[in-house]
Design a protein around this motif. Structure first.
Motif, PDB file in Angstrom:
ATOM      1  N   ILE A   2      22.545  32.749  29.569  1.00  0.00           N
ATOM      2  CA  ILE A   2      21.199  33.292  29.815  1.00  0.00           C
ATOM      3  C   ILE A   2      20.154  32.261  29.399  1.00  0.00           C
ATOM      4  CG2 ILE A   2      19.576  35.117  29.205  1.00  0.00           C
ATOM      5  CD1 ILE A   2      22.052  36.864  28.616  1.00  0.00           C
ATOM      6  N   ALA A   3      20.394  31.656  28.225  1.00  0.00           N
ATOM      7  CA  ALA A   3      19.448  30.661  27.729  1.00  0.00           C
ATOM      8  C   ALA A   3      19.340  29.513  28.721  1.00  0.00           C
ATOM      9  CB  ALA A   3      19.916  30.139  26.374  1.00  0.00           C
ATOM     10  N   PHE A   7      15.877  28.318  30.548  1.00  0.00           N
ATOM     11  CA  PHE A   7      15.322  26.970  30.505  1.00  0.00           C
ATOM     12  C   PHE A   7      15.167  26.392  31.901  1.00  0.00           C
ATOM     13  CE2 PHE A   7      16.543  26.795  25.980  1.00  0.00           C
ATOM     14  CZ  PHE A   7      15.334  26.366  25.506  1.00  0.00           C
ATOM     15  N   PHE A  33      -1.877  12.656  35.501  1.00  0.00           N
ATOM     16  CA  PHE A  33      -1.251  13.314  34.352  1.00  0.00           C
ATOM     17  C   PHE A  33      -0.303  14.420  34.801  1.00  0.00           C
ATOM     18  CE2 PHE A  33      -5.039  11.888  31.702  1.00  0.00           C
ATOM     19  CZ  PHE A  33      -4.339  10.798  31.239  1.00  0.00           C
ATOM     20  N   ILE A  36       2.922  12.924  35.882  1.00  0.00           N
ATOM     21  CA  ILE A  36       3.786  12.616  34.741  1.00  0.00           C
ATOM     22  C   ILE A  36       4.532  13.867  34.300  1.00  0.00           C
ATOM     23  CG2 ILE A  36       3.809  11.873  32.341  1.00  0.00           C
ATOM     24  CD1 ILE A  36       1.212  10.375  33.005  1.00  0.00           C
ATOM     25  N   PHE A  40       8.502  14.489  34.280  1.00  0.00           N
ATOM     26  CA  PHE A  40       9.120  14.849  33.005  1.00  0.00           C
ATOM     27  C   PHE A  40       9.977  16.102  33.155  1.00  0.00           C
ATOM     28  CE2 PHE A  40       9.126  16.599  28.727  1.00  0.00           C
ATOM     29  CZ  PHE A  40       9.493  15.476  28.016  1.00  0.00           C
ATOM     30  N   GLU A  52      22.633  12.991  32.620  1.00  0.00           N
ATOM     31  CA  GLU A  52      21.692  12.488  31.627  1.00  0.00           C
ATOM     32  C   GLU A  52      21.225  11.066  31.944  1.00  0.00           C
ATOM     33  OE1 GLU A  52      24.843  13.339  30.646  1.00  0.00           O
ATOM     34  OE2 GLU A  52      25.761  11.574  29.749  1.00  0.00           O
ATOM     35  N   PHE A  53      22.094  10.279  32.584  1.00  0.00           N
ATOM     36  CA  PHE A  53      21.695   8.909  32.916  1.00  0.00           C
ATOM     37  C   PHE A  53      20.553   8.915  33.918  1.00  0.00           C
ATOM     38  CE2 PHE A  53      22.143   5.007  35.423  1.00  0.00           C
ATOM     39  CZ  PHE A  53      22.028   4.085  34.420  1.00  0.00           C
ATOM     40  N   MET A  56      17.250  10.027  32.309  1.00  0.00           N
ATOM     41  CA  MET A  56      16.588   9.005  31.505  1.00  0.00           C
ATOM     42  C   MET A  56      15.996   7.907  32.375  1.00  0.00           C
ATOM     43  SD  MET A  56      16.574   9.867  28.498  1.00  0.00           S
ATOM     44  CE  MET A  56      17.191  11.368  27.824  1.00  0.00           C
ATOM     45  N   ILE A  57      16.763   7.506  33.413  1.00  0.00           N
ATOM     46  CA  ILE A  57      16.249   6.464  34.309  1.00  0.00           C
ATOM     47  C   ILE A  57      15.006   6.958  35.029  1.00  0.00           C
ATOM     48  CG2 ILE A  57      16.787   5.188  36.415  1.00  0.00           C
ATOM     49  CD1 ILE A  57      18.009   3.979  33.980  1.00  0.00           C
ATOM     50  N   LEU A  59      12.821   8.994  33.816  1.00  0.00           N
ATOM     51  CA  LEU A  59      11.702   8.847  32.874  1.00  0.00           C
ATOM     52  C   LEU A  59      11.269   7.387  32.779  1.00  0.00           C
ATOM     53  CD1 LEU A  59      12.229  10.988  29.684  1.00  0.00           C
ATOM     54  CD2 LEU A  59      10.600  11.256  31.500  1.00  0.00           C
ATOM     55  N   ILE A  60      12.245   6.491  32.577  1.00  0.00           N
ATOM     56  CA  ILE A  60      11.890   5.096  32.318  1.00  0.00           C
ATOM     57  C   ILE A  60      11.206   4.480  33.529  1.00  0.00           C
ATOM     58  CG2 ILE A  60      12.837   2.815  31.864  1.00  0.00           C
ATOM     59  CD1 ILE A  60      15.042   4.223  30.267  1.00  0.00           C
ATOM     60  N   VAL A  63       8.078   7.241  35.165  1.00  0.00           N
ATOM     61  CA  VAL A  63       6.949   7.453  34.269  1.00  0.00           C
ATOM     62  C   VAL A  63       6.367   6.113  33.828  1.00  0.00           C
ATOM     63  CG1 VAL A  63       6.254   8.519  32.128  1.00  0.00           C
ATOM     64  CG2 VAL A  63       7.846   9.661  33.583  1.00  0.00           C
ATOM     65  N   GLY A  64       7.246   5.108  33.629  1.00  0.00           N
ATOM     66  CA  GLY A  64       6.738   3.780  33.307  1.00  0.00           C
ATOM     67  C   GLY A  64       5.872   3.227  34.411  1.00  0.00           C
ATOM     68  N   THR A 137      31.911   9.430  31.471  1.00  0.00           N
ATOM     69  CA  THR A 137      30.483   9.744  31.439  1.00  0.00           C
ATOM     70  C   THR A 137      29.856   9.339  32.764  1.00  0.00           C
ATOM     71  OG1 THR A 137      29.908   7.576  30.593  1.00  0.00           O
ATOM     72  CG2 THR A 137      30.392   9.281  28.980  1.00  0.00           C
TER      73      THR A 137
END
Lengths: 211, 333
Positions: A2-3, A7, A33, A36, A40, A52-53, A56-57, A59-60, A63-64, A137
């Protein structure tokens, strides 16, 4: 579980609302903004499905890059002048509408193709020639296919990006006359003989310096 | 649902036990910074409040709390208030992945180093937001400078991280530390360590690269319009970032929680202490640099980042990978 779904809905709601706000908000900087925030929350969604890879990429890289976009917005558009101008009285004859329609039609058809393919052949992922294993992974599994099976595509996309970068530099480069640049080599290799000049100055005339 | 909440509570408890020491050490590190700075210049530094002036930062913080928060009338108020919050939050959430010892880490995620890198690339937005929302010339110029500077130096830090990752074969920070059991990466990758250190100075806007807040040109840069607690949050975020960069340097190059030699007097000291020693060592280097080196000019800063550090670290990537390939040392086979 449920959680997890709570999310998921929170992040996707934020993603959709901020994506809408990017186009709707009247201030360009606010749009940046919101962009962004959109990136995110999408990277949060990526992480939630276990990629997860990619998250993160996302974001980097994105967003960068948006930071640079922000600089463009601020430098190229005068933010103070265009306050509340986007949906206001200044109607420019609607020249941008055909292009906008064309782009949205293309995106619409692409979506149809993607979702249609998904509905038509749900086991598409399993029929790929590359076997996807859940043991390693996802960083490792992306690396395994990206630099072996898809090396050509990878190299070509790198080339395209390089050409685009060179093109942008060529378009914006202006050679200006009379700019003095610092050269460390020149500064360090200067000797006393060429730096100091002893001049016998004549009375009431002084010394004429020519650089 | 019940088990979910119990997990949530244990996590909150762990987070508190991480964040409170980090915040306290940020306050102490400000004191240390000022003391080192003062000793280099033959002054005494803060030595009045408490023993050796240790409570100076607490006194300062108390003063900030009771000061009025001024929000400029022409500012963009929401963004103006959000900016210090963003800076502070981003500076603190990165600590989640720093390993203090074997199995002594809050979030042992697979892509720990990428997480650190991503959070530090988000860090520039706190400054941009603060500078833009102030709606004033000096903060804006400071923010623009800071954005350009942080984007530039992030590139070289990224390439340096690639060097380390080539030797490790994993993005997990604990794996990075464990790969240094025989040899700390500072020895084979010493040039990279130097460049990382200098880039970390630039990334955290420390002197000699503190151009975003160069007081001679820009008053105080992006934080000119801030006051009271909001200024203190910027300030805390900045020092937490500096401490984080030191921790990152310690994990990537100085062997994290590992002791220098695996013999009796050294290996009984627990891992977290070693990590703290290494962070302190790097921080004192940061403070010494602040006290000794004059500020760079902006074009020199950009030239250093793009024309010297980036090509050199790219060259070193080629060197490291060919070395590893030639001697068949590539990890993860």
């Amino acid at each position: 579980m449920i959680a997890h779904s709570v999310f998921f809905y929170i992040f996707s709601l934020i993603a959709i609302i901020s994506a809408v706000m990017v186009t709707v908000s009247k201030n360009t900087v606010h749009s940046v903004f919101f962009l962004i925030l959109d990136f995110f929350s999408i990277s949060c969604l990526f992480i939630m499905i276990g990629a997860e890879f990619l998250g993160m990429i996302m974001l980097i890289v994105y967003v960068g890059a948006v930071a640079v976009l922000f600089l463009f917005v601020v430098m190229m558009l005068n933010v103070a002048e265009q306050k509340g101008q986007w949906f206001s009285s200044r109607w420019d004859g609607g020249t941008h509408i055909p292009i906008g329609l064309l782009v949205s039609l293309i995106i619409f058809f692409e979506l149809i193709i993607v979702i249609g393919g998904w509905k038509y052949k749900p086991d598409l992922l399993n029929s790929l020639s590359i076997n996807i294993s859940n043991e390693v992974t996802n960083t490792r599994s992306i690396g395994n296919v990206l630099y072996t099976d898809y090396i050509l595509l990878f190299q070509i996309s790198g080339m395209i990006l390089l050409v685009a970068m060179i093109g942008a530099i060529v378009l914006t480069y202006r050679e200006r006359a009379g700019v003095k640049r610092q050269s460390y080599v020149k500064q360090i290799s200067r000797e006393r003989d060429e730096g100091v000049d002893l001049v016998e100055a004549e009375k009431n005339k002084g010394v004429k310096i020519d650089a | 649902m019940d088990s979910y909440f119990s997990i949530l509570f244990t996590e909150v408890y762990k987070i508190l036990f991480l964040l409170v020491p980090v915040l306290v050490s940020v306050a102490m590190i400000v004191w240390l910074d000022r003391r080192v700075w003062a000793f280099v210049q033959k002054r005494r530094g803060p030595n009045v409040v408490g023993p050796f002036g240790l409570f100076q930062s607490l006194a300062d913080a108390l003063k900030y709390v009771f000061k009025e928060i001024i929000i400029p009338a022409s500012s963009n108020k929401l963004v103006f208030v959000l900016a210090p919050v963003v800076t502070m939050t981003l500076a603190l959430i990165s600590w989640a992945v720093i390993p203090f010892g074997e199995d002594f880490v809050l979030a042992d995620i697979n892509v720990g180093i990428l997480y650190l890198f991503a959070v530090s690339s988000l860090g520039v937005y706190g400054i941009i937001m603060g500078g833009w929302a102030s709606n004033s010339k000096y903060p804006f110029l400071g923010a623009i400078r800071s954005a350009a500077q942080m984007v530039s130096y992030e590139v070289s830090i990224g390439v340096i991280i690639i060097n380390v990752l080539l030797c490790v074969g994993s993005l997990n920070l604990s794996d990075i530390v464990m790969a240094q059991q025989n040899l700390w990466f500072v020895i084979p990758l010493f040039p990279m360590f130097v460049i990382f250190f200098i880039s970390a100075l630039a990334e955290t806007n420390r002197p000699p690269f503190d151009l975003p807040e160069a007081e001679a040109e820009l008053v105080a840069g992006y934080q000119t319009e801030y006051s009271g607690m909001m200024y203190a949050m910027f300030w805390l975020g900045e020092y937490a970032n500096i401490l984080l960069m030191c921790a990152m340097g310690a994990v990537l190059f100085l062997g994290g929680w590992l002791s220098p030699i695996d013999i009796f007097p050294f290996n009984v000291i627990p891992g977290p202490f070693w990590l703290i020693f290494k962070i302190l060592f790097l921080f004192i280097l940061f403070a010494l640099v602040k006290a000794t080196v004059p500020r760079y000019r902006y074009d020199q800063l950009m030239k250093l980042g793009w024309k010297i550090f980036l090509p050199f670290s790219l060259f070193y990537v080629v060197l490291t990978s060919s070395f590893l390939l030639y001697f068949d040392l590539l990890p993860g086979k």
